[in-house]
Design a protein around this motif. Sequence first.
Motif, PDB file in Angstrom:
ATOM      1  N   ASN A   1       0.837  -1.184   0.000  1.00 37.60           N
ATOM      2  CA  ASN A   1       0.000   0.000   0.000  1.00 37.60           C
ATOM      3  C   ASN A   1       0.873   1.234   0.000  1.00 37.60           C
ATOM      4  O   ASN A   1       2.031   1.170   0.382  1.00 37.60           O
ATOM      5  N   ILE A   2       0.312   2.343  -0.434  1.00 41.21           N
ATOM      6  CA  ILE A   2       1.135   3.531  -0.693  1.00 41.21           C
ATOM      7  C   ILE A   2       1.588   4.268   0.560  1.00 41.21           C
ATOM      8  O   ILE A   2       2.447   5.124   0.470  1.00 41.21           O
ATOM      9  N   GLU A   3       1.038   3.936   1.718  1.00 39.14           N
ATOM     10  CA  GLU A   3       1.445   4.629   2.936  1.00 39.14           C
ATOM     11  C   GLU A   3       2.920   4.425   3.258  1.00 39.14           C
ATOM     12  O   GLU A   3       3.513   5.216   3.975  1.00 39.14           O
ATOM     13  N   GLN A   4       3.525   3.374   2.740  1.00 41.18           N
ATOM     14  CA  GLN A   4       4.933   3.128   3.023  1.00 41.18           C
ATOM     15  C   GLN A   4       5.854   4.073   2.267  1.00 41.18           C
ATOM     16  O   GLN A   4       7.018   4.178   2.578  1.00 41.18           O
ATOM     17  N   TYR A   5       5.302   4.794   1.270  1.00 36.53           N
ATOM     18  CA  TYR A   5       6.106   5.724   0.488  1.00 36.53           C
ATOM     19  C   TYR A   5       5.895   7.142   1.001  1.00 36.53           C
ATOM     20  O   TYR A   5       4.764   7.604   1.126  1.00 36.53           O
ATOM     21  N   THR A   6       6.972   7.836   1.266  1.00 38.81           N
ATOM     22  CA  THR A   6       6.889   9.183   1.834  1.00 38.81           C
ATOM     23  C   THR A   6       6.547  10.249   0.808  1.00 38.81           C
ATOM     24  O   THR A   6       6.204  11.364   1.189  1.00 38.81           O
ATOM     25  N   ASP A   7       6.613   9.925  -0.479  1.00 36.30           N
ATOM     26  CA  ASP A   7       6.362  10.941  -1.502  1.00 36.30           C
ATOM     27  C   ASP A   7       4.991  10.811  -2.172  1.00 36.30           C
ATOM     28  O   ASP A   7       4.697  11.529  -3.106  1.00 36.30           O
ATOM     29  N   PRO A   9       0.594  10.760  -1.651  1.00 35.72           N
ATOM     30  CA  PRO A   9      -0.119  10.076  -2.720  1.00 35.72           C
ATOM     31  C   PRO A   9       0.010  10.817  -4.046  1.00 35.72           C
ATOM     32  O   PRO A   9       0.393  11.978  -4.092  1.00 35.72           O
ATOM     33  N   TRP A  10      -0.369  10.076  -5.100  1.00 40.89           N
ATOM     34  CA  TRP A  10      -0.341  10.608  -6.451  1.00 40.89           C
ATOM     35  C   TRP A  10      -1.774  10.617  -6.965  1.00 40.89           C
ATOM     36  O   TRP A  10      -2.706  10.556  -6.169  1.00 40.89           O
ATOM     37  N   ASP A  11      -1.956  10.666  -8.263  1.00 41.77           N
ATOM     38  CA  ASP A  11      -3.310  10.610  -8.809  1.00 41.77           C
ATOM     39  C   ASP A  11      -3.914   9.236  -8.501  1.00 41.77           C
ATOM     40  O   ASP A  11      -3.201   8.274  -8.226  1.00 41.77           O
ATOM     41  N   ARG A  12      -5.236   9.153  -8.542  1.00 35.72           N
ATOM     42  CA  ARG A  12      -5.940   7.922  -8.140  1.00 35.72           C
ATOM     43  C   ARG A  12      -5.481   6.665  -8.889  1.00 35.72           C
ATOM     44  O   ARG A  12      -5.195   5.654  -8.245  1.00 35.72           O
ATOM     45  N   PRO A  13      -5.387   6.689 -10.234  1.00 37.28           N
ATOM     46  CA  PRO A  13      -4.943   5.468 -10.922  1.00 37.28           C
ATOM     47  C   PRO A  13      -3.532   5.023 -10.502  1.00 37.28           C
ATOM     48  O   PRO A  13      -3.271   3.837 -10.354  1.00 37.28           O
ATOM     49  N   THR A  14      -2.645   5.986 -10.292  1.00 39.81           N
ATOM     50  CA  THR A  14      -1.290   5.639  -9.862  1.00 39.81           C
ATOM     51  C   THR A  14      -1.305   5.102  -8.437  1.00 39.81           C
ATOM     52  O   THR A  14      -0.631   4.112  -8.132  1.00 39.81           O
ATOM     53  N   ASN A  15      -2.073   5.737  -7.556  1.00 39.34           N
ATOM     54  CA  ASN A  15      -2.188   5.237  -6.176  1.00 39.34           C
ATOM     55  C   ASN A  15      -2.646   3.787  -6.156  1.00 39.34           C
ATOM     56  O   ASN A  15      -2.082   2.953  -5.431  1.00 39.34           O
ATOM     57  N   ILE A  16      -3.678   3.479  -6.932  1.00 45.51           N
ATOM     58  CA  ILE A  16      -4.219   2.115  -6.966  1.00 45.51           C
ATOM     59  C   ILE A  16      -3.170   1.143  -7.497  1.00 45.51           C
ATOM     60  O   ILE A  16      -2.920   0.086  -6.908  1.00 45.51           O
ATOM     61  N   ALA A  17      -2.542   1.486  -8.619  1.00 40.52           N
ATOM     62  CA  ALA A  17      -1.565   0.589  -9.242  1.00 40.52           C
ATOM     63  C   ALA A  17      -0.362   0.353  -8.338  1.00 40.52           C
ATOM     64  O   ALA A  17       0.076  -0.787  -8.157  1.00 40.52           O
ATOM     65  N   VAL A  18       0.169   1.415  -7.757  1.00 39.68           N
ATOM     66  CA  VAL A  18       1.324   1.273  -6.857  1.00 39.68           C
ATOM     67  C   VAL A  18       0.937   0.448  -5.639  1.00 39.68           C
ATOM     68  O   VAL A  18       1.692  -0.425  -5.193  1.00 39.68           O
ATOM     69  N   SER A  19      -0.241   0.673  -5.109  1.00 43.81           N
ATOM     70  CA  SER A  19      -0.713  -0.082  -3.952  1.00 43.81           C
ATOM     71  C   SER A  19      -0.844  -1.574  -4.279  1.00 43.81           C
ATOM     72  O   SER A  19      -0.391  -2.430  -3.504  1.00 43.81           O
ATOM     73  N   LEU A  21       0.658  -3.347  -6.667  1.00 41.56           N
ATOM     74  CA  LEU A  21       1.961  -3.969  -6.905  1.00 41.56           C
ATOM     75  C   LEU A  21       2.818  -4.015  -5.645  1.00 41.56           C
ATOM     76  O   LEU A  21       3.620  -4.939  -5.467  1.00 41.56           O
ATOM     77  N   THR A  22       2.640  -3.055  -4.753  1.00 46.74           N
ATOM     78  CA  THR A  22       3.363  -3.089  -3.481  1.00 46.74           C
ATOM     79  C   THR A  22       2.833  -4.217  -2.614  1.00 46.74           C
ATOM     80  O   THR A  22       3.608  -4.971  -2.011  1.00 46.74           O
ATOM     81  N   ASP A  23       1.505  -4.375  -2.565  1.00 45.51           N
ATOM     82  CA  ASP A  23       0.908  -5.465  -1.790  1.00 45.51           C
ATOM     83  C   ASP A  23       1.352  -6.833  -2.304  1.00 45.51           C
ATOM     84  O   ASP A  23       1.420  -7.794  -1.533  1.00 45.51           O
ATOM     85  N   ARG A  33      12.595   5.348   1.222  1.00 42.28           N
ATOM     86  CA  ARG A  33      11.157   5.180   1.405  1.00 42.28           C
ATOM     87  C   ARG A  33      10.313   5.997   0.418  1.00 42.28           C
ATOM     88  O   ARG A  33       9.148   6.261   0.656  1.00 42.28           O
ATOM     89  N   THR A  34      10.907   6.388  -0.699  1.00 40.10           N
ATOM     90  CA  THR A  34      10.160   7.069  -1.752  1.00 40.10           C
ATOM     91  C   THR A  34       9.874   6.085  -2.880  1.00 40.10           C
ATOM     92  O   THR A  34      10.517   5.043  -2.980  1.00 40.10           O
ATOM     93  N   PHE A  35       8.921   6.447  -3.715  1.00 38.55           N
ATOM     94  CA  PHE A  35       8.647   5.670  -4.915  1.00 38.55           C
ATOM     95  C   PHE A  35       9.055   6.440  -6.167  1.00 38.55           C
ATOM     96  O   PHE A  35       9.451   5.873  -7.147  1.00 38.55           O
ATOM     97  N   ARG A  36       8.955   7.756  -6.123  1.00 39.87           N
ATOM     98  CA  ARG A  36       9.284   8.633  -7.247  1.00 39.87           C
ATOM     99  C   ARG A  36       8.472   8.271  -8.498  1.00 39.87           C
ATOM    100  O   ARG A  36       9.009   7.908  -9.533  1.00 39.87           O
ATOM    101  N   ALA A  37       7.167   8.390  -8.377  1.00 39.67           N
ATOM    102  CA  ALA A  37       6.242   8.012  -9.455  1.00 39.67           C
ATOM    103  C   ALA A  37       6.499   8.769 -10.753  1.00 39.67           C
ATOM    104  O   ALA A  37       6.222   8.245 -11.837  1.00 39.67           O
TER     105      ALA A  37
END
Length: 179
Positions: A1-7, A9-19, A21-23, A33-37
């Motif tokens: 989930n995206i909470e582990q990344y300090t940078d 949230p991003w736009d909704r589709p990116t938040n969902i996709a990153v979450s 794939l992270t899960d 602890r960044t993702f740098r989307a």
Amino acid sequence: NIEQYTDGPWDRPTNIAVSVLTDQDVLRGNDDRTFRANALLNRAEFVTIVMRLAGHSGTAVSCFPDVSETAWYAKDVCAAKAAGYIRGNAQAGVSPERWRFEPSRPIQYEEALKILSEIFDIPVSGNTDGMQWYVPYVRAADEFGIDLSGLTAGEEITRGEMARLTVAYQAHVEGELDE
């Protein structure tokens, strides 16, 4: 989930996709602890990420002239080559075993489409006589609705775009793209 990344949230589709794939432990982020989307993704990073998703692992060997067996990405790149997902960059007059991988070059949209189509066994068809090698992959992504609107062949993709594209392929294969 995206909470582990300090940078985020991003736009909704990116938040969902990153979450997603992270899960799945496909994305792990950076040491800080960044993702740098919005950062570009290089070819070695892309192949490493999608090989985690594909569940393939290999042994470090010298599979391309520019991939050292001690490189952090060597096992994944060599596994991708062994699986037939990548071949290297074709060069006229150079035998295929001497083609280079170019690990630090940013991944281009059409390269990502090709690799993801191979991994997810997306059917591609069509006569490519006189066309670029990537045309069937672009057509298939568009036909199945798994393309990223606004991106075209030759464009480099960001880490966030990679996540959205990868999750779209996964959702398509699982019959959940509309969700």
